[in-house]
Write a protein that holds these residues in place. Structure first.
Motif, PDB file in Angstrom:
ATOM      1  N   VAL A   6       0.846  -1.189   0.000  1.00 59.03           N
ATOM      2  CA  VAL A   6       0.000   0.000   0.000  1.00 59.03           C
ATOM      3  C   VAL A   6       0.888   1.247   0.000  1.00 59.03           C
ATOM      4  CG1 VAL A   6      -1.794   1.268   1.245  1.00 59.03           C
ATOM      5  CG2 VAL A   6      -1.775  -1.255   1.285  1.00 59.03           C
ATOM      6  N   LEU A   7       0.621   2.127  -0.958  1.00 61.75           N
ATOM      7  CA  LEU A   7       1.387   3.374  -1.061  1.00 61.75           C
ATOM      8  C   LEU A   7       0.723   4.497  -0.275  1.00 61.75           C
ATOM      9  CD1 LEU A   7       2.392   3.691  -4.825  1.00 61.75           C
ATOM     10  CD2 LEU A   7       3.928   3.539  -2.863  1.00 61.75           C
ATOM     11  N   ILE A   8       1.563   5.222   0.445  1.00 58.34           N
ATOM     12  CA  ILE A   8       1.183   6.490   1.056  1.00 58.34           C
ATOM     13  C   ILE A   8       2.008   7.527   0.294  1.00 58.34           C
ATOM     14  CG2 ILE A   8       1.039   7.865   3.162  1.00 58.34           C
ATOM     15  CD1 ILE A   8      -0.507   5.211   3.421  1.00 58.34           C
ATOM     16  N   SER A   9       1.350   8.364  -0.476  1.00 55.00           N
ATOM     17  CA  SER A   9       2.043   9.311  -1.338  1.00 55.00           C
ATOM     18  C   SER A   9       1.476  10.704  -1.105  1.00 55.00           C
ATOM     19  CB  SER A   9       1.885   8.868  -2.804  1.00 55.00           C
ATOM     20  OG  SER A   9       2.649   9.683  -3.655  1.00 55.00           O
ATOM     21  N   GLY A  10       1.801  11.613  -2.006  1.00 54.86           N
ATOM     22  CA  GLY A  10       1.218  12.947  -1.942  1.00 54.86           C
ATOM     23  C   GLY A  10       2.216  14.052  -1.719  1.00 54.86           C
ATOM     24  N   CYS A  11       1.745  15.086  -1.091  1.00 59.60           N
ATOM     25  CA  CYS A  11       2.509  16.315  -0.908  1.00 59.60           C
ATOM     26  C   CYS A  11       3.656  16.129   0.085  1.00 59.60           C
ATOM     27  CB  CYS A  11       1.568  17.408  -0.405  1.00 59.60           C
ATOM     28  SG  CYS A  11       2.302  19.047  -0.365  1.00 59.60           S
ATOM     29  N   SER A  12       4.818  16.614  -0.274  1.00 61.42           N
ATOM     30  CA  SER A  12       5.926  16.657   0.688  1.00 61.42           C
ATOM     31  C   SER A  12       5.484  17.456   1.894  1.00 61.42           C
ATOM     32  CB  SER A  12       7.150  17.358   0.077  1.00 61.42           C
ATOM     33  OG  SER A  12       7.704  16.591  -0.936  1.00 61.42           O
ATOM     34  N   GLY A  13       5.864  16.986   3.065  1.00 58.06           N
ATOM     35  CA  GLY A  13       5.508  17.705   4.284  1.00 58.06           C
ATOM     36  C   GLY A  13       4.054  17.583   4.665  1.00 58.06           C
ATOM     37  N   GLY A  14       3.360  16.582   4.099  1.00 60.41           N
ATOM     38  CA  GLY A  14       1.944  16.394   4.375  1.00 60.41           C
ATOM     39  C   GLY A  14       1.645  15.394   5.474  1.00 60.41           C
ATOM     40  N   GLY A  15       2.683  14.887   6.138  1.00 60.56           N
ATOM     41  CA  GLY A  15       2.472  13.971   7.255  1.00 60.56           C
ATOM     42  C   GLY A  15       2.573  12.494   6.919  1.00 60.56           C
ATOM     43  N   SER A  72      12.354  -6.700  -1.344  1.00 62.55           N
ATOM     44  CA  SER A  72      12.554  -6.942   0.092  1.00 62.55           C
ATOM     45  C   SER A  72      11.230  -7.065   0.844  1.00 62.55           C
ATOM     46  CB  SER A  72      13.370  -5.812   0.715  1.00 62.55           C
ATOM     47  OG  SER A  72      14.648  -5.759   0.150  1.00 62.55           O
ATOM     48  N   ALA A  73      10.249  -6.279   0.453  1.00 65.03           N
ATOM     49  CA  ALA A  73       8.967  -6.264   1.159  1.00 65.03           C
ATOM     50  C   ALA A  73       8.188  -7.559   0.981  1.00 65.03           C
ATOM     51  CB  ALA A  73       8.129  -5.076   0.689  1.00 65.03           C
ATOM     52  N   ALA A  74       8.498  -8.314  -0.045  1.00 59.59           N
ATOM     53  CA  ALA A  74       7.780  -9.572  -0.288  1.00 59.59           C
ATOM     54  C   ALA A  74       7.944 -10.549   0.872  1.00 59.59           C
ATOM     55  CB  ALA A  74       8.244 -10.202  -1.594  1.00 59.59           C
ATOM     56  N   ALA A  75       8.982 -10.392   1.663  1.00 63.84           N
ATOM     57  CA  ALA A  75       9.228 -11.296   2.788  1.00 63.84           C
ATOM     58  C   ALA A  75       8.280 -11.045   3.955  1.00 63.84           C
ATOM     59  CB  ALA A  75      10.675 -11.152   3.264  1.00 63.84           C
ATOM     60  N   HIS A  76       7.609  -9.901   3.976  1.00 63.95           N
ATOM     61  CA  HIS A  76       6.708  -9.554   5.078  1.00 63.95           C
ATOM     62  C   HIS A  76       5.326 -10.164   4.867  1.00 63.95           C
ATOM     63  CE1 HIS A  76       9.496  -6.718   6.887  1.00 63.95           C
ATOM     64  NE2 HIS A  76       9.698  -6.203   5.686  1.00 63.95           N
ATOM     65  N   GLU A  77       4.691 -10.502   5.972  1.00 65.89           N
ATOM     66  CA  GLU A  77       3.303 -10.972   5.952  1.00 65.89           C
ATOM     67  C   GLU A  77       2.381  -9.764   6.123  1.00 65.89           C
ATOM     68  OE1 GLU A  77       2.251 -14.233   5.633  1.00 65.89           O
ATOM     69  OE2 GLU A  77       4.351 -14.768   5.274  1.00 65.89           O
ATOM     70  N   GLY A  78       1.186  -9.853   5.626  1.00 66.71           N
ATOM     71  CA  GLY A  78       0.193  -8.803   5.833  1.00 66.71           C
ATOM     72  C   GLY A  78       0.482  -7.548   5.038  1.00 66.71           C
ATOM     73  N   TRP A  79      -0.178  -6.469   5.451  1.00 65.87           N
ATOM     74  CA  TRP A  79      -0.006  -5.197   4.766  1.00 65.87           C
ATOM     75  C   TRP A  79       1.430  -4.700   4.897  1.00 65.87           C
ATOM     76  CZ3 TRP A  79      -3.892  -4.372   1.762  1.00 65.87           C
ATOM     77  CH2 TRP A  79      -5.208  -4.619   2.160  1.00 65.87           C
ATOM     78  N   VAL A  80       1.944  -4.139   3.820  1.00 68.42           N
ATOM     79  CA  VAL A  80       3.227  -3.442   3.829  1.00 68.42           C
ATOM     80  C   VAL A  80       2.947  -2.040   3.299  1.00 68.42           C
ATOM     81  CG1 VAL A  80       5.610  -3.379   3.008  1.00 68.42           C
ATOM     82  CG2 VAL A  80       4.468  -5.597   3.364  1.00 68.42           C
ATOM     83  N   PHE A  81       3.246  -1.043   4.122  1.00 74.36           N
ATOM     84  CA  PHE A  81       2.983   0.349   3.761  1.00 74.36           C
ATOM     85  C   PHE A  81       4.275   1.015   3.305  1.00 74.36           C
ATOM     86  CE2 PHE A  81      -0.456  -0.781   6.613  1.00 74.36           C
ATOM     87  CZ  PHE A  81      -1.562  -0.261   5.957  1.00 74.36           C
ATOM     88  N   PHE A  82       4.203   1.652   2.152  1.00 72.46           N
ATOM     89  CA  PHE A  82       5.351   2.320   1.546  1.00 72.46           C
ATOM     90  C   PHE A  82       5.191   3.829   1.654  1.00 72.46           C
ATOM     91  CE2 PHE A  82       5.311  -1.808  -0.308  1.00 72.46           C
ATOM     92  CZ  PHE A  82       6.604  -2.094  -0.720  1.00 72.46           C
ATOM     93  N   ASP A  83       6.226   4.487   2.154  1.00 70.03           N
ATOM     94  CA  ASP A  83       6.293   5.938   2.159  1.00 70.03           C
ATOM     95  C   ASP A  83       6.862   6.332   0.795  1.00 70.03           C
ATOM     96  OD1 ASP A  83       6.689   8.645   2.619  1.00 70.03           O
ATOM     97  OD2 ASP A  83       7.648   8.366   4.562  1.00 70.03           O
ATOM     98  N   ARG A  84       5.965   6.615  -0.122  1.00 70.95           N
ATOM     99  CA  ARG A  84       6.289   6.847  -1.532  1.00 70.95           C
ATOM    100  C   ARG A  84       6.731   5.533  -2.184  1.00 70.95           C
ATOM    101  NH1 ARG A  84       5.715  11.979  -2.898  1.00 70.95           N
ATOM    102  NH2 ARG A  84       6.203  13.609  -1.399  1.00 70.95           N
ATOM    103  N   GLY A  85       6.995   5.600  -3.478  1.00 73.25           N
ATOM    104  CA  GLY A  85       7.387   4.385  -4.175  1.00 73.25           C
ATOM    105  C   GLY A  85       7.755   4.661  -5.614  1.00 73.25           C
ATOM    106  N   LEU A  86       7.591   3.650  -6.423  1.00 77.46           N
ATOM    107  CA  LEU A  86       8.031   3.681  -7.813  1.00 77.46           C
ATOM    108  C   LEU A  86       7.306   4.749  -8.629  1.00 77.46           C
ATOM    109  CD1 LEU A  86       9.863   2.328  -9.872  1.00 77.46           C
ATOM    110  CD2 LEU A  86       8.071   0.626 -10.244  1.00 77.46           C
ATOM    111  N   VAL A  87       6.010   4.878  -8.454  1.00 72.36           N
ATOM    112  CA  VAL A  87       5.240   5.848  -9.243  1.00 72.36           C
ATOM    113  C   VAL A  87       5.726   7.271  -8.966  1.00 72.36           C
ATOM    114  CG1 VAL A  87       2.936   6.782  -9.727  1.00 72.36           C
ATOM    115  CG2 VAL A  87       3.240   4.311  -9.338  1.00 72.36           C
ATOM    116  N   ASP A  88       6.014   7.569  -7.706  1.00 76.75           N
ATOM    117  CA  ASP A  88       6.488   8.908  -7.343  1.00 76.75           C
ATOM    118  C   ASP A  88       7.764   9.257  -8.106  1.00 76.75           C
ATOM    119  OD1 ASP A  88       5.051   9.708  -4.413  1.00 76.75           O
ATOM    120  OD2 ASP A  88       5.093   7.593  -4.919  1.00 76.75           O
ATOM    121  N   ALA A  89       8.737   8.349  -8.062  1.00 77.14           N
ATOM    122  CA  ALA A  89      10.033   8.612  -8.695  1.00 77.14           C
ATOM    123  C   ALA A  89       9.933   8.605 -10.216  1.00 77.14           C
ATOM    124  CB  ALA A  89      11.067   7.591  -8.224  1.00 77.14           C
TER     125      ALA A  89
END
Length: 179
Positions: A6-15, A72-89
């Motif tokens: 799950v991606l958390i994206s958006g405005c820089s400095g938005g929390g 690397s995240a594939a090794a985790h169980e359940g939800w994995v939350f990303f602070d930004r990601g591929l689409v952003d870059a």
């Protein structure tokens, strides 16, 4: 598509980073923002792949790091939350250079269909050694992403501008049992 990423994206400095810290405290796996990690590495080694020195090199590193983070995240169980990601870059690199990288990279490397966006929030926006751009540039970044994600068939959900615990509750409620 990885329904657990799950991606958390958006405005820089938005929390975003604060929200990720809360989700981590609730037991979820989180992946720190590639850009912040790159800036820390580059500043520690007097590197040049900084957004205010060589933005294209910075964004190429962010793409590489986002791809490695997914592996690397594939090794985790359940939800994995990303602070930004591929689409952003990739969207930033395409905007900067005109190189058509967004669709080729991001259609094969999908995240959960729901993307959470931190809207511009001037009351909490601050600059720091790793965030040297102003609020106007951060707002432009948000608008670029609000075009990029729907163009890639993501459902964009704006995060409420509320207390961090309520924001985390909101994310968890929106995901519910949705895969």
């Amino acid at each position: 598509m990885n329904n657990r990423f799950v991606l958390i994206s958006g405005c820089s400095g938005g929390g975003k980073s604060t929200l990720l810290a809360e989700l981590s405290a609730r037991g979820h796996a989180v992946v720190e923002e590639p850009g912040r990690r790159i800036i820390a590495e580059e500043l520690a080694t007097a590197g040049k792949a900084l957004p205010w020195v060589d933005q294209a090199a910075f964004l190429r590193r962010a793409i590489d790091m986002a791809l490695a983070d997914r592996i690397s995240a594939a090794a985790h169980e359940g939800w994995v939350f990303f602070d930004r990601g591929l689409v952003d870059a990739a969207s930033a690199l395409e905007t900067l250079t005109g190189e058509p990288v967004l669709r080729p990279l991001c259609t094969s490397q999908r995240y959960h269909r729901r993307v959470f966006m931190a809207p511009p929030w001037p009351e909490i926006y601050v600059t720091d050694p790793g965030r040297q751009h102003g609020f106007e540039a951060a707002t432009a970044e948000y608008h670029r992403l609000m075009t990029a994600f729907p163009a890639l068939d993501y459902d964009v959900i704006n995060l409420p501008q509320t207390a961090i615990s309520a924001r985390a509750d909101f994310v968890q409620a929106c995901l519910g049992n949705v895969a």
